[in-house]
Design an enzyme around this catalytic site. Sequence first.
Site, mmCIF file in Angstrom:
data_model
loop_
_atom_site.group_PDB
_atom_site.id
_atom_site.type_symbol
_atom_site.label_atom_id
_atom_site.label_comp_id
_atom_site.label_asym_id
_atom_site.label_seq_id
_atom_site.Cartn_x
_atom_site.Cartn_y
_atom_site.Cartn_z
ATOM 1 N N PRO A 14 42.053 -33.050 -27.719
ATOM 2 C CA PRO A 14 41.056 -31.989 -26.629
ATOM 3 C C PRO A 14 40.889 -32.868 -25.565
ATOM 4 O O PRO A 14 40.777 -33.928 -25.448
ATOM 5 C CB PRO A 14 40.039 -31.602 -27.442
ATOM 6 C CG PRO A 14 39.802 -32.920 -28.478
ATOM 7 C CD PRO A 14 41.156 -33.281 -28.762
ATOM 8 N N GLY A 39 42.183 -23.806 -20.773
ATOM 9 C CA GLY A 39 42.645 -23.962 -22.020
ATOM 10 C C GLY A 39 41.549 -23.270 -23.121
ATOM 11 O O GLY A 39 41.463 -23.806 -24.275
ATOM 12 N N GLU A 133 37.833 -13.589 -23.791
ATOM 13 C CA GLU A 133 37.632 -12.796 -22.718
ATOM 14 C C GLU A 133 36.220 -11.643 -23.002
ATOM 15 O O GLU A 133 36.452 -10.467 -22.676
ATOM 16 C CB GLU A 133 38.914 -12.055 -22.466
ATOM 17 C CG GLU A 133 39.999 -12.745 -22.099
ATOM 18 C CD GLU A 133 39.600 -13.599 -20.711
ATOM 19 O OE1 GLU A 133 38.777 -13.164 -19.945
ATOM 20 O OE2 GLU A 133 40.481 -14.517 -20.405
ATOM 21 N N ASP A 255 0.592 -14.593 -16.640
ATOM 22 C CA ASP A 255 0.953 -13.549 -17.499
ATOM 23 C C ASP A 255 0.932 -13.632 -18.996
ATOM 24 O O ASP A 255 1.067 -14.705 -19.625
ATOM 25 C CB ASP A 255 2.559 -13.409 -17.144
ATOM 26 C CG ASP A 255 2.938 -12.383 -18.185
ATOM 27 O OD1 ASP A 255 2.384 -11.031 -17.912
ATOM 28 O OD2 ASP A 255 4.223 -12.140 -18.705
ATOM 29 N N ASP A 387 8.531 -13.214 -18.730
ATOM 30 C CA ASP A 387 7.142 -13.634 -18.517
ATOM 31 C C ASP A 387 7.284 -14.675 -17.413
ATOM 32 O O ASP A 387 6.059 -14.605 -16.558
ATOM 33 C CB ASP A 387 6.552 -14.354 -19.763
ATOM 34 C CG ASP A 387 6.847 -13.542 -21.081
ATOM 35 O OD1 ASP A 387 6.194 -12.865 -21.486
ATOM 36 O OD2 ASP A 387 7.936 -13.934 -21.766
#
Length: 415
Positions: A14, A39, A133, A255, A387
């Site tokens: 990789p 890739g 995709e 909040d 929040d």
Amino acid sequence: MKKEKFLSDIGFVPHNGGQEEAFMSEARFKILCNGRRWGKSLYAAVEAINYLFREKKRVWVVGPTYDLSRKVFREIYRYVRPRRRIWHPDGHCTDSKSEMRILTNWGTEILGKSADNPDSLIGEGLDLLIIDEAARIKEVIWDENLRPTLTDRQGKAIIISTPKGRNWFYRLWTRGKDPQFPLYKSWQHPTSDNPHIAPEEIEEARMTLPDRAFRQEYLAEFLEDTGGVFRNVRRLIRGTLRDPKPGERFFIGVDLAKYMDFTVITVLDERGDLVYFARFNQIDWNLQKERIRYISKRYPGKVVLDSTGVGDPIYDELRRDGLNVEGFRFTASSKEQLINNLSMLIEQGKLHYEDIPELINELEIFEYQITPSRNLKMSAPEGYHDDCVISLALAAWGLHSLFSKPVFFTRSDKY
């Protein structure tokens, strides 16, 4: 099998532009936003091949269409084809147009699927789901067809796409940046992070494509949608958290938590800098009141608190304790005023804040929606929190009151 050994066994190296880091991650949900030719398909194929070495696993590769699913499946099949008599006695592997299926003799199966055929997405639980995709797939397909397939086996998902505005893929990607979602991990890589792509190819694209197209397709940027309420959120990030100084006045927005939401306390100084931020949930109401008292004592000034519903008695108690507290009652109209005020201050660059993932993510996904009755609604997308936005908006409402205060939307003793 250790991942390092697996990569060595299949002969895949990789690249260090993100493929290795993503593959080594143990996150259950991996969301990758990548530029063209980074890739993606090859990376997804390697993740799927890793499951072929395990017994009785079920893997789906899903794309917006069968042709797009085949991009990943073709990479998988390229590895499996020379070995298909080993994987299964009858060599049951095919890359025909009618079927994308690999079956091993130890019961593991990989299927290619298309999101434009929802009926084909009904089946038994999955151990791994790969969506390629994803930004081009409808949100309802993820919600109703794909996410449920991971439930019974607690399967993993690898969700990959070039961005397309700020749709559900973007909102899912933000989860991987939020510490509140530890099962999610997100990455964002431009095409240039792939060391195998010639820089001159990217430069040629930059010179010949429209700027928006290049930024989205090659830089992997999530571009602003027309539905986004707050624009250019990240340009206002800077170091702002600090202790108070004697004689300063502050504006505190609170909040309060409701059910599974979070209580958020945000403090702004008179310059509009966010100097304190806290977010917590599942804390007793009395402890929450004590925390509000403590913060208001440490950062003296005005507290603007959501006094709708559960906030009403808390407002009364804090008021009786002598705090300078203003209650804000939420209606459709008052919320629109509140959010518009915050949007204006951000647009004009009058606020600044730290790079707090929860806050930044909420600001960026907060959106306009048109209801079926054609009314305007401003809120976080379904399933997400707002929040932090509301707390900041309440503090900004107090700051705005330095100049003008539309009191008809707030609570007073006469209310």
